[in-house]
Motif scaffolding. Structure first.
Motif, PDB file in Angstrom:
ATOM      1  N   ILE A  90      13.002  17.039  27.819  1.00  0.00           N
ATOM      2  CA  ILE A  90      12.042  16.066  28.370  1.00  0.00           C
ATOM      3  C   ILE A  90      11.389  16.634  29.625  1.00  0.00           C
ATOM      4  CG2 ILE A  90      11.838  13.815  29.514  1.00  0.00           C
ATOM      5  CD1 ILE A  90      13.961  12.804  27.467  1.00  0.00           C
ATOM      6  N   PHE A  91      12.196  17.157  30.542  1.00  0.00           N
ATOM      7  CA  PHE A  91      11.636  17.767  31.758  1.00  0.00           C
ATOM      8  C   PHE A  91      10.670  18.888  31.388  1.00  0.00           C
ATOM      9  CE2 PHE A  91      12.034  21.515  34.566  1.00  0.00           C
ATOM     10  CZ  PHE A  91      11.272  21.053  35.627  1.00  0.00           C
ATOM     11  N   LEU A  92      11.127  19.792  30.526  1.00  0.00           N
ATOM     12  CA  LEU A  92      10.295  20.936  30.153  1.00  0.00           C
ATOM     13  C   LEU A  92       9.047  20.499  29.388  1.00  0.00           C
ATOM     14  CD1 LEU A  92      13.115  23.398  29.039  1.00  0.00           C
ATOM     15  CD2 LEU A  92      11.690  23.572  31.095  1.00  0.00           C
ATOM     16  N   GLY A  93       9.184  19.502  28.535  1.00  0.00           N
ATOM     17  CA  GLY A  93       8.048  19.007  27.769  1.00  0.00           C
ATOM     18  C   GLY A  93       6.994  18.356  28.661  1.00  0.00           C
ATOM     19  N   LEU A  94       7.443  17.562  29.624  1.00  0.00           N
ATOM     20  CA  LEU A  94       6.493  16.943  30.559  1.00  0.00           C
ATOM     21  C   LEU A  94       5.815  18.014  31.409  1.00  0.00           C
ATOM     22  CD1 LEU A  94       8.514  13.777  31.578  1.00  0.00           C
ATOM     23  CD2 LEU A  94       6.463  13.870  30.136  1.00  0.00           C
ATOM     24  N   HIS A  95       6.571  19.022  31.797  1.00  0.00           N
ATOM     25  CA  HIS A  95       6.004  20.142  32.546  1.00  0.00           C
ATOM     26  C   HIS A  95       4.933  20.844  31.712  1.00  0.00           C
ATOM     27  CE1 HIS A  95       6.666  24.445  34.205  1.00  0.00           C
ATOM     28  NE2 HIS A  95       5.777  23.850  34.970  1.00  0.00           N
ATOM     29  N   ALA A  96       5.220  21.079  30.438  1.00  0.00           N
ATOM     30  CA  ALA A  96       4.248  21.729  29.549  1.00  0.00           C
ATOM     31  C   ALA A  96       3.010  20.858  29.359  1.00  0.00           C
ATOM     32  CB  ALA A  96       4.902  22.037  28.200  1.00  0.00           C
ATOM     33  N   LEU A  97       3.202  19.545  29.230  1.00  0.00           N
ATOM     34  CA  LEU A  97       2.058  18.637  29.101  1.00  0.00           C
ATOM     35  C   LEU A  97       1.166  18.676  30.337  1.00  0.00           C
ATOM     36  CD1 LEU A  97       3.606  15.524  27.336  1.00  0.00           C
ATOM     37  CD2 LEU A  97       1.941  17.145  26.394  1.00  0.00           C
ATOM     38  N   LEU A  98       1.788  18.805  31.496  1.00  0.00           N
ATOM     39  CA  LEU A  98       1.008  18.926  32.733  1.00  0.00           C
ATOM     40  C   LEU A  98       0.131  20.178  32.692  1.00  0.00           C
ATOM     41  CD1 LEU A  98       0.380  17.967  35.627  1.00  0.00           C
ATOM     42  CD2 LEU A  98       2.341  19.301  36.370  1.00  0.00           C
ATOM     43  N   HIS A  99       0.692  21.260  32.197  1.00  0.00           N
ATOM     44  CA  HIS A  99      -0.088  22.498  32.080  1.00  0.00           C
ATOM     45  C   HIS A  99      -1.231  22.327  31.074  1.00  0.00           C
ATOM     46  CE1 HIS A  99       2.209  25.664  34.389  1.00  0.00           C
ATOM     47  NE2 HIS A  99       2.949  24.578  34.548  1.00  0.00           N
ATOM     48  N   LEU A 100      -0.960  21.677  29.953  1.00  0.00           N
ATOM     49  CA  LEU A 100      -2.014  21.415  28.970  1.00  0.00           C
ATOM     50  C   LEU A 100      -3.108  20.532  29.566  1.00  0.00           C
ATOM     51  CD1 LEU A 100       0.024  20.761  25.702  1.00  0.00           C
ATOM     52  CD2 LEU A 100      -1.514  22.680  26.147  1.00  0.00           C
ATOM     53  N   LEU A 108      -7.550  24.705  35.164  1.00  0.00           N
ATOM     54  CA  LEU A 108      -7.042  26.046  34.857  1.00  0.00           C
ATOM     55  C   LEU A 108      -7.841  26.598  33.684  1.00  0.00           C
ATOM     56  CD1 LEU A 108      -3.172  25.472  35.039  1.00  0.00           C
ATOM     57  CD2 LEU A 108      -4.577  26.731  36.676  1.00  0.00           C
ATOM     58  N   PRO A 109      -8.048  27.919  33.651  1.00  0.00           N
ATOM     59  CA  PRO A 109      -8.803  28.505  32.535  1.00  0.00           C
ATOM     60  C   PRO A 109      -7.996  28.458  31.231  1.00  0.00           C
ATOM     61  CG  PRO A 109      -7.970  30.227  33.981  1.00  0.00           C
ATOM     62  CD  PRO A 109      -7.649  28.915  34.632  1.00  0.00           C
ATOM     63  N   MET A 110      -8.687  28.515  30.123  1.00  0.00           N
ATOM     64  CA  MET A 110      -8.064  28.447  28.797  1.00  0.00           C
ATOM     65  C   MET A 110      -7.017  29.550  28.594  1.00  0.00           C
ATOM     66  SD  MET A 110      -8.058  26.705  25.978  1.00  0.00           S
ATOM     67  CE  MET A 110      -9.600  25.898  25.683  1.00  0.00           C
ATOM     68  N   ASP A 111      -7.237  30.731  29.189  1.00  0.00           N
ATOM     69  CA  ASP A 111      -6.272  31.823  29.005  1.00  0.00           C
ATOM     70  C   ASP A 111      -4.928  31.528  29.656  1.00  0.00           C
ATOM     71  OD1 ASP A 111      -7.005  32.201  31.668  1.00  0.00           O
ATOM     72  OD2 ASP A 111      -7.298  34.365  31.479  1.00  0.00           O
ATOM     73  N   HIS A 112      -4.871  30.468  30.441  1.00  0.00           N
ATOM     74  CA  HIS A 112      -3.593  30.067  31.043  1.00  0.00           C
ATOM     75  C   HIS A 112      -2.595  29.636  29.975  1.00  0.00           C
ATOM     76  CE1 HIS A 112      -1.547  29.199  34.848  1.00  0.00           C
ATOM     77  NE2 HIS A 112      -2.558  29.858  35.352  1.00  0.00           N
ATOM     78  N   LEU A 113      -3.094  29.164  28.834  1.00  0.00           N
ATOM     79  CA  LEU A 113      -2.191  28.784  27.745  1.00  0.00           C
ATOM     80  C   LEU A 113      -1.376  29.981  27.270  1.00  0.00           C
ATOM     81  CD1 LEU A 113      -4.527  26.425  25.697  1.00  0.00           C
ATOM     82  CD2 LEU A 113      -2.729  25.784  27.328  1.00  0.00           C
ATOM     83  N   ILE A 114      -1.987  31.148  27.214  1.00  0.00           N
ATOM     84  CA  ILE A 114      -1.281  32.369  26.809  1.00  0.00           C
ATOM     85  C   ILE A 114      -0.335  32.817  27.921  1.00  0.00           C
ATOM     86  CG2 ILE A 114      -1.550  34.805  26.152  1.00  0.00           C
ATOM     87  CD1 ILE A 114      -2.456  32.749  24.021  1.00  0.00           C
ATOM     88  N   ILE A 115      -0.801  32.764  29.161  1.00  0.00           N
ATOM     89  CA  ILE A 115       0.034  33.147  30.305  1.00  0.00           C
ATOM     90  C   ILE A 115       1.283  32.272  30.352  1.00  0.00           C
ATOM     91  CG2 ILE A 115       0.156  33.181  32.846  1.00  0.00           C
ATOM     92  CD1 ILE A 115      -2.894  33.817  32.795  1.00  0.00           C
ATOM     93  N   ASP A 116       1.107  30.972  30.064  1.00  0.00           N
ATOM     94  CA  ASP A 116       2.206  30.005  30.166  1.00  0.00           C
ATOM     95  C   ASP A 116       3.114  29.965  28.936  1.00  0.00           C
ATOM     96  OD1 ASP A 116       1.345  29.250  32.665  1.00  0.00           O
ATOM     97  OD2 ASP A 116       0.274  27.475  31.976  1.00  0.00           O
ATOM     98  N   LEU A 117       2.725  30.640  27.884  1.00  0.00           N
ATOM     99  CA  LEU A 117       3.494  30.569  26.640  1.00  0.00           C
ATOM    100  C   LEU A 117       4.978  30.900  26.823  1.00  0.00           C
ATOM    101  CD1 LEU A 117       3.355  30.010  23.591  1.00  0.00           C
ATOM    102  CD2 LEU A 117       2.844  32.427  23.286  1.00  0.00           C
ATOM    103  N   PRO A 118       5.330  32.055  27.412  1.00  0.00           N
ATOM    104  CA  PRO A 118       6.770  32.380  27.479  1.00  0.00           C
ATOM    105  C   PRO A 118       7.563  31.528  28.474  1.00  0.00           C
ATOM    106  CG  PRO A 118       5.470  34.105  28.521  1.00  0.00           C
ATOM    107  CD  PRO A 118       4.496  33.148  27.898  1.00  0.00           C
ATOM    108  N   GLY A 119       6.976  31.175  29.589  1.00  0.00           N
ATOM    109  CA  GLY A 119       7.751  30.495  30.632  1.00  0.00           C
ATOM    110  C   GLY A 119       7.610  28.992  30.685  1.00  0.00           C
ATOM    111  N   VAL A 120       6.585  28.446  30.024  1.00  0.00           N
ATOM    112  CA  VAL A 120       6.352  27.002  30.089  1.00  0.00           C
ATOM    113  C   VAL A 120       6.510  26.352  28.711  1.00  0.00           C
ATOM    114  CG1 VAL A 120       4.652  25.194  30.628  1.00  0.00           C
ATOM    115  CG2 VAL A 120       4.834  27.209  32.101  1.00  0.00           C
TER     116      VAL A 120
END
Length: 142
Positions: A90-100, A108-120
């Motif tokens: 839940i914590f990680l999912g809400l964090h990921a939703l914030l990034h989305l 944030l630029p669209m390429d942030h989705l790739i940057i965030d893939l491994p850690g978010v």
């Protein structure tokens, strides 16, 4: 006999993977608490999210350290692991939703989705996968 050995290997694998996940979360949290400026500069994409704020980085470090402690407990007590893993997801999912949301709102630029893939984004699926794998563990088995 073979069924018992397979169950024992499965238990060890679950514990080991959860412990590795715990170690990663706790290490990230400790790094954030101990060296917030270094963490801010070392993690790809973080400087894009706004100016450095040491208090904010440490606040989030506490959340990651808490996550690590929950995961260590889950690794130790597999019969209780699923609720802990779901809380982490839940914590990680809400964090990921914030990034989305930040990408969708063009903060944030669209390429942030790739940057965030491994850690978010990937950790959400790891937590959910581990929760699913650990479901149904019994107190006598773990």
């Amino acid at each position: 006999m073979q069924e018992a050995a397979t169950g024992e290997r499965s238990t060890l694998m679950k514990r080991g993977l959860i412990a590795l996940f715990a170690l990663a979360a706790a290490a990230n949290g400790i790094y954030m608490l101990a060296a917030p400026l270094a963490w801010y500069g070392d993690i790809a994409g973080v400087p894009n999210t706004g100016p450095f704020n040491p208090h904010f980085v440490r606040d989030i470090g506490v959340a990651y350290l808490t996550q690590g402690l929950l995961l260590f407990w889950a690794a130790r007590r597999l019969a209780l692991a699923t609720p802990f893993l779901i809380a982490v997801a839940i914590f990680l999912g809400l964090h990921a939703l914030l990034h989305l949301w930040d990408v969708a709102a063009e903060r944030l630029p669209m390429d942030h989705l790739i940057i965030d893939l491994p850690g978010v984004f990937l950790p959400v699926f790891i937590a959910l996968g581990l929760a699913y794998w650990c479901r149904g563990e019994r107190a006598g088995v773990s």
